[in-house]
Scaffold this active site. Structure first.
Site, mmCIF file in Angstrom:
data_model
loop_
_atom_site.group_PDB
_atom_site.id
_atom_site.type_symbol
_atom_site.label_atom_id
_atom_site.label_comp_id
_atom_site.label_asym_id
_atom_site.label_seq_id
_atom_site.Cartn_x
_atom_site.Cartn_y
_atom_site.Cartn_z
ATOM 1 C CE1 TYR A 111 2.816 9.145 -6.919
ATOM 2 C CE2 TYR A 111 1.441 9.455 -8.704
ATOM 3 C CZ TYR A 111 1.708 9.240 -7.308
ATOM 4 O OH TYR A 111 0.808 8.644 -6.782
ATOM 5 C CB ALA A 112 2.799 9.411 -14.438
ATOM 6 C CB ALA A 113 7.239 6.617 -15.329
ATOM 7 C CE LYS A 162 1.769 5.444 -6.756
ATOM 8 N NZ LYS A 162 1.921 4.496 -5.552
ATOM 9 C CG ASN A 186 -1.835 1.383 1.594
ATOM 10 O OD1 ASN A 186 -2.391 1.717 0.641
ATOM 11 N ND2 ASN A 186 -1.178 1.934 2.608
#
Length: 272
Positions: free
Chosen positions: A155-157, A159, A88
């Site tokens: 960050y997107a990469a 995730k 998490n």
């Protein structure tokens, strides 16, 4: 739904992790709350105990290989097995500005808290699941791993990498009796994204316009989907990441903002 299961929830002291730990315990699991913040872990464990459940708080920084190894040994020595693992932990850390203005140190920090720990913790516990030919792993990614995220491409990469790791590992270990799935939250109150504190009353009134579901998401909304993926209700589901976003992914994405001086982009189209 999780009677007598041994479940480990990383970042289980607050937000989505705490809601998940409490829901797991309410469904009969014995929950290990792994968190870097001792106070948060203890408080969540105390709430579970007060409700008649069983929880063990363990302080651990899941970015650190030695601490992850100690966490796994502690769990397996105490219970002899693990049935459910929820990875998490995650954080956007800070708004970086444009990619060209960022530096490799920030990339490394984002990597360690959003992807590397998923590798470390899964690697530590997976052998015990394979050995028993039974287990469910749930990885918490983000809606930003499923769509373009102009505020922070790095960050997107990471995730997105969590989502593809979920998909690929599920195929690899499926015949070993281990399922691997994930969720991709959006617009959900959490420790890192406290919408109830961030938004003005005027903005709060816009939730029905921003989100097809008509409201802000709560940690419990995410926990219920994690419970489904952890339980036998999803026995024939593996390799998938469920967008737990109130419909925002279906409705659209990010927009350039002409009214927000502090941000170029908005995902809340209030006169964008």
């Amino acid at each position: 739904m999780l009677a007598d299961r041994i479940a480990v929830v990383t970042g289980g002291g607050g937000g989505i992790g705490a809601a998940t730990a409490q829901l797991f315990a309410a469904h009969g699991a014995r929950v290990v709350i792994a968190d870097i913040e001792a106070d948060l872990a203890d408080r969540t464990a105390e709430r579970i105990s007060a409700s008649g459940g069983e929880a063990v708080p363990i302080v651990a920084d899941v970015r650190d290989a030695d601490q992850v190894g100690a966490l796994a040994r502690s769990v397996l020595d105490r219970f002899g097995r693990i049935d459910v693992l929820v990875n998490n932990v995650g954080h956007w850390l800070r708004h970086p500005g444009n990619f060209v203005d960022t530096d490799p140190q920030l990339w490394d920090e984002l990597y360690r808290i959003n992807l590397h720990h998923v590798f470390l913790v899964t690697h530590a516990f997976l052998p015990a699941m394979v050995g028993r030919r039974r287990g469910s792993i749930v990885n918490v990614s983000s809606v930003e791993g499923l769509r373009g995220y102009p505020e922070d491409p790095v960050y997107a990469a990471f995730k997105a990498a969590v989502i593809h790791f979920t998909r690929s590992l599920a195929v690899q270990v499926g015949r070993d009796g281990v399922r691997v799935n994930g969720i991709g939250p959006d617009v959900t109150e959490s420790l890192q994204v406290p919408y109830s504190q961030w938004l003005s009353p005027e903005e709060q009134a816009q939730w029905p316009q921003w989100v097809p579901a008509g409201r802000m998401g709560l940690p419990e909304d995410q926990a219920r989907v994690i419970l489904f993926l952890a339980s036998d209700l999803s026995a024939f589901v593996t390799g998938h990441t469920i967008p737990t976003d109130g419909g925002t992914g279906a409705a659209g994405g990010w927009f350039r903002s002409s009214r927000r001086a502090d941000r170029e982009w908005t995902n809340r189209p209030f006169a964008p």
